[in-house]
Design a protein around this motif. Structure first.
Motif, PDB file in Angstrom:
ATOM      1  N   LEU A   1      -6.369  -8.972 -10.659  1.00  0.00           N
ATOM      2  CA  LEU A   1      -5.739  -7.657 -10.479  1.00  0.00           C
ATOM      3  C   LEU A   1      -4.397  -7.751  -9.750  1.00  0.00           C
ATOM      4  O   LEU A   1      -3.774  -6.730  -9.467  1.00  0.00           O
ATOM      5  N   GLY A   2      -3.942  -8.948  -9.467  1.00  0.00           N
ATOM      6  CA  GLY A   2      -2.706  -9.128  -8.710  1.00  0.00           C
ATOM      7  C   GLY A   2      -1.497  -8.480  -9.364  1.00  0.00           C
ATOM      8  O   GLY A   2      -0.685  -7.840  -8.692  1.00  0.00           O
ATOM      9  N   GLY A   3      -1.354  -8.635 -10.669  1.00  0.00           N
ATOM     10  CA  GLY A   3      -0.227  -8.025 -11.376  1.00  0.00           C
ATOM     11  C   GLY A   3      -0.281  -6.517 -11.338  1.00  0.00           C
ATOM     12  O   GLY A   3       0.734  -5.851 -11.120  1.00  0.00           O
ATOM     13  N   ALA A   4      -1.482  -5.962 -11.524  1.00  0.00           N
ATOM     14  CA  ALA A   4      -1.637  -4.502 -11.480  1.00  0.00           C
ATOM     15  C   ALA A   4      -1.329  -3.978 -10.088  1.00  0.00           C
ATOM     16  O   ALA A   4      -0.667  -2.947  -9.928  1.00  0.00           O
ATOM     17  N   ILE A   5      -1.767  -4.691  -9.062  1.00  0.00           N
ATOM     18  CA  ILE A   5      -1.481  -4.282  -7.684  1.00  0.00           C
ATOM     19  C   ILE A   5       0.024  -4.364  -7.422  1.00  0.00           C
ATOM     20  O   ILE A   5       0.610  -3.456  -6.849  1.00  0.00           O
ATOM     21  N   GLY A   6       0.655  -5.430  -7.868  1.00  0.00           N
ATOM     22  CA  GLY A   6       2.097  -5.568  -7.702  1.00  0.00           C
ATOM     23  C   GLY A   6       2.853  -4.442  -8.383  1.00  0.00           C
ATOM     24  O   GLY A   6       3.839  -3.924  -7.850  1.00  0.00           O
ATOM     25  N   GLN A   7       2.381  -4.034  -9.549  1.00  0.00           N
ATOM     26  CA  GLN A   7       3.035  -2.950 -10.269  1.00  0.00           C
ATOM     27  C   GLN A   7       2.905  -1.630  -9.506  1.00  0.00           C
ATOM     28  O   GLN A   7       3.857  -0.861  -9.403  1.00  0.00           O
ATOM     29  N   VAL A   8       1.737  -1.359  -8.945  1.00  0.00           N
ATOM     30  CA  VAL A   8       1.543  -0.143  -8.146  1.00  0.00           C
ATOM     31  C   VAL A   8       2.443  -0.179  -6.920  1.00  0.00           C
ATOM     32  O   VAL A   8       3.100   0.815  -6.595  1.00  0.00           O
ATOM     33  N   LEU A   9       2.496  -1.317  -6.230  1.00  0.00           N
ATOM     34  CA  LEU A   9       3.346  -1.433  -5.042  1.00  0.00           C
ATOM     35  C   LEU A   9       4.805  -1.192  -5.399  1.00  0.00           C
ATOM     36  O   LEU A   9       5.542  -0.530  -4.655  1.00  0.00           O
ATOM     37  N   SER A  10       5.221  -1.708  -6.543  1.00  0.00           N
ATOM     38  CA  SER A  10       6.593  -1.518  -6.998  1.00  0.00           C
ATOM     39  C   SER A  10       6.882  -0.049  -7.294  1.00  0.00           C
ATOM     40  O   SER A  10       7.927   0.482  -6.896  1.00  0.00           O
ATOM     41  N   CYS A  11       5.962   0.617  -7.963  1.00  0.00           N
ATOM     42  CA  CYS A  11       6.152   2.046  -8.263  1.00  0.00           C
ATOM     43  C   CYS A  11       6.196   2.883  -6.988  1.00  0.00           C
ATOM     44  O   CYS A  11       6.921   3.876  -6.914  1.00  0.00           O
ATOM     45  N   MET A  12       5.418   2.481  -5.983  1.00  0.00           N
ATOM     46  CA  MET A  12       5.391   3.186  -4.703  1.00  0.00           C
ATOM     47  C   MET A  12       6.579   2.818  -3.820  1.00  0.00           C
ATOM     48  O   MET A  12       6.835   3.485  -2.830  1.00  0.00           O
ATOM     49  N   ARG A  13       7.249   1.718  -4.165  1.00  0.00           N
ATOM     50  CA  ARG A  13       8.317   1.155  -3.333  1.00  0.00           C
ATOM     51  C   ARG A  13       7.784   0.828  -1.936  1.00  0.00           C
ATOM     52  O   ARG A  13       8.441   1.051  -0.923  1.00  0.00           O
ATOM     53  N   TRP A  14       6.556   0.298  -1.915  1.00  0.00           N
ATOM     54  CA  TRP A  14       5.859  -0.008  -0.672  1.00  0.00           C
ATOM     55  C   TRP A  14       6.517  -1.192   0.025  1.00  0.00           C
ATOM     56  O   TRP A  14       6.715  -2.244  -0.580  1.00  0.00           O
ATOM     57  N   ARG A  15       6.853  -1.015   1.275  1.00  0.00           N
ATOM     58  CA  ARG A  15       7.448  -2.059   2.109  1.00  0.00           C
ATOM     59  C   ARG A  15       8.666  -2.706   1.440  1.00  0.00           C
ATOM     60  O   ARG A  15       8.874  -3.915   1.531  1.00  0.00           O
ATOM     61  N   GLY A  16       9.457  -1.889   0.717  1.00  0.00           N
ATOM     62  CA  GLY A  16      10.679  -2.375   0.082  1.00  0.00           C
ATOM     63  C   GLY A  16      10.475  -3.078  -1.249  1.00  0.00           C
ATOM     64  O   GLY A  16      11.425  -3.554  -1.848  1.00  0.00           O
TER      65      GLY A  16
ATOM     66  N   HIS B   1      -4.255   5.149  -8.918  1.00  0.00           N
ATOM     67  CA  HIS B   1      -4.387   6.329  -8.052  1.00  0.00           C
ATOM     68  C   HIS B   1      -5.208   6.003  -6.808  1.00  0.00           C
ATOM     69  O   HIS B   1      -4.869   6.405  -5.693  1.00  0.00           O
ATOM     70  N   SER B   2      -6.275   5.257  -7.002  1.00  0.00           N
ATOM     71  CA  SER B   2      -7.124   4.850  -5.886  1.00  0.00           C
ATOM     72  C   SER B   2      -6.340   3.994  -4.891  1.00  0.00           C
ATOM     73  O   SER B   2      -6.406   4.204  -3.674  1.00  0.00           O
ATOM     74  N   LEU B   3      -5.567   3.042  -5.401  1.00  0.00           N
ATOM     75  CA  LEU B   3      -4.784   2.160  -4.537  1.00  0.00           C
ATOM     76  C   LEU B   3      -3.695   2.938  -3.798  1.00  0.00           C
ATOM     77  O   LEU B   3      -3.486   2.746  -2.595  1.00  0.00           O
ATOM     78  N   GLU B   4      -3.012   3.836  -4.505  1.00  0.00           N
ATOM     79  CA  GLU B   4      -1.985   4.662  -3.866  1.00  0.00           C
ATOM     80  C   GLU B   4      -2.577   5.506  -2.734  1.00  0.00           C
ATOM     81  O   GLU B   4      -1.986   5.630  -1.654  1.00  0.00           O
ATOM     82  N   THR B   5      -3.753   6.073  -2.981  1.00  0.00           N
ATOM     83  CA  THR B   5      -4.421   6.888  -1.962  1.00  0.00           C
ATOM     84  C   THR B   5      -4.789   6.045  -0.745  1.00  0.00           C
ATOM     85  O   THR B   5      -4.550   6.441   0.399  1.00  0.00           O
TER      86      THR B   5
ATOM     87  N   VAL C   1     -12.216   4.418  -1.020  1.00  0.00           N
ATOM     88  CA  VAL C   1     -11.501   5.320  -1.913  1.00  0.00           C
ATOM     89  C   VAL C   1     -12.118   5.161  -3.294  1.00  0.00           C
ATOM     90  O   VAL C   1     -12.287   4.053  -3.790  1.00  0.00           O
ATOM     91  N   ASP C   2     -12.441   6.293  -3.898  1.00  0.00           N
ATOM     92  CA  ASP C   2     -13.051   6.210  -5.219  1.00  0.00           C
ATOM     93  C   ASP C   2     -11.994   6.319  -6.314  1.00  0.00           C
ATOM     94  O   ASP C   2     -10.798   6.424  -6.047  1.00  0.00           O
ATOM     95  N   GLY C   3     -12.436   6.273  -7.549  1.00  0.00           N
ATOM     96  CA  GLY C   3     -11.542   6.277  -8.691  1.00  0.00           C
ATOM     97  C   GLY C   3     -10.808   7.575  -8.927  1.00  0.00           C
ATOM     98  O   GLY C   3      -9.860   7.620  -9.707  1.00  0.00           O
ATOM     99  N   SER C   4     -11.209   8.633  -8.253  1.00  0.00           N
ATOM    100  CA  SER C   4     -10.480   9.888  -8.389  1.00  0.00           C
ATOM    101  C   SER C   4      -9.555  10.121  -7.191  1.00  0.00           C
ATOM    102  O   SER C   4      -8.919  11.150  -7.095  1.00  0.00           O
ATOM    103  N   GLY C   5      -9.510   9.140  -6.288  1.00  0.00           N
ATOM    104  CA  GLY C   5      -8.603   9.220  -5.154  1.00  0.00           C
ATOM    105  C   GLY C   5      -9.186   9.856  -3.908  1.00  0.00           C
ATOM    106  O   GLY C   5      -8.461  10.145  -2.970  1.00  0.00           O
ATOM    107  N   ARG C   6     -10.497  10.065  -3.873  1.00  0.00           N
ATOM    108  CA  ARG C   6     -11.123  10.615  -2.662  1.00  0.00           C
ATOM    109  C   ARG C   6     -11.404   9.493  -1.675  1.00  0.00           C
ATOM    110  O   ARG C   6     -11.924   8.451  -2.042  1.00  0.00           O
ATOM    111  N   LEU C   7     -11.072   9.761  -0.442  1.00  0.00           N
ATOM    112  CA  LEU C   7     -11.313   8.811   0.634  1.00  0.00           C
ATOM    113  C   LEU C   7     -12.644   9.176   1.281  1.00  0.00           C
ATOM    114  O   LEU C   7     -12.784  10.270   1.837  1.00  0.00           O
ATOM    115  N   TRP C   8     -13.619   8.277   1.187  1.00  0.00           N
ATOM    116  CA  TRP C   8     -14.947   8.529   1.754  1.00  0.00           C
ATOM    117  C   TRP C   8     -15.020   7.874   3.125  1.00  0.00           C
ATOM    118  O   TRP C   8     -14.800   6.677   3.261  1.00  0.00           O
ATOM    119  N   PRO C   9     -15.341   8.642   4.168  1.00  0.00           N
ATOM    120  CA  PRO C   9     -15.498   8.047   5.503  1.00  0.00           C
ATOM    121  C   PRO C   9     -16.674   7.075   5.517  1.00  0.00           C
ATOM    122  O   PRO C   9     -17.627   7.241   4.754  1.00  0.00           O
TER     123      PRO C   9
END
Length: 118
Positions: free
Chosen positions: A60-75, A37-41, A1-9
Motif C-alpha cells: 500500500l506504499g504507493g497508495a499512501i504516497g499518493q494520498v500524502l501528495s494530494c494532501m500536501r502532507w509535510r510538504g 478517505h480513511s487515511l486523510e481522516t 478510523v473506518d472506511g467511511s472516515g469515522r474515528l472510533w475511540p
C-alpha cells in the motif's frame, strides 16, 4: 478510523459499542472501504509524525504516497517529494519487510512508486 472516515475511540465509555458493532457486521461487509478517505481522516485527527505500514511488505506504499501528495502532507506534493522524504533520515512512511526480505530502506530503492505527478 473506518472506511467511511469515522474515528472510533479506543474502548471505554467514549466508544459507542453498538454503533461499532453495526458498522463491523453490516457496513464494513457490504460497502467499499474508502482507503484514501480513511487515511486523510486519521492524519487530520491524529497528526502523526510518521506513518507505519505494518505489512508485511509495502503493497500500500504507493497508495499512501499518493494520498500524502494530494494532501500536501509535510510538504509532500509530488512523487518526487515523496521519494525524497523516503530517502531522508525521517521518512514519511515506514514499512516492515516480509520475513526474510531486505530491510525497507534497501527495498524502497528497488520498487517503483505508483504516484501520479501533480
Amino acid at each position: 478510523v473506518d472506511g467511511s472516515g469515522r474515528l472510533w475511540p479506543a474502548g471505554g465509555e467514549a466508544c459507542d459499542v453498538a454503533a461499532l458493532r453495526e458498522y463491523t457486521i453490516h457496513e464494513q461487509v457490504v460497502a467499499p472501504y474508502r482507503f484514501a478517505h480513511s487515511l486523510e481522516t486519521a492524519i487530520g485527527a491524529l497528526d502523526p509524525e510518521v506513518l507505519v505500514l505494518l505489512g508485511p511488505g509495502a503493497g500500500l506504499g504507493g497508495a499512501i504516497g499518493q494520498v500524502l501528495s494530494c494532501m500536501r502532507w509535510r510538504g509532500i506534493d509530488s512523487k518526487a517529494a515523496f521519494a525524497q522524504a523516503q530517502r531522508s533520515d525521517r521518512p514519511a512512511l515506514i514499512t516492515l519487510p516480509p520475513a526474510g526480505a531486505a530491510p525497507a530502506a534497501e527495498a524502497a530503492e528497488e520498487r517503483p512508486l505508483a504516484i501520479n505527478e501533480q
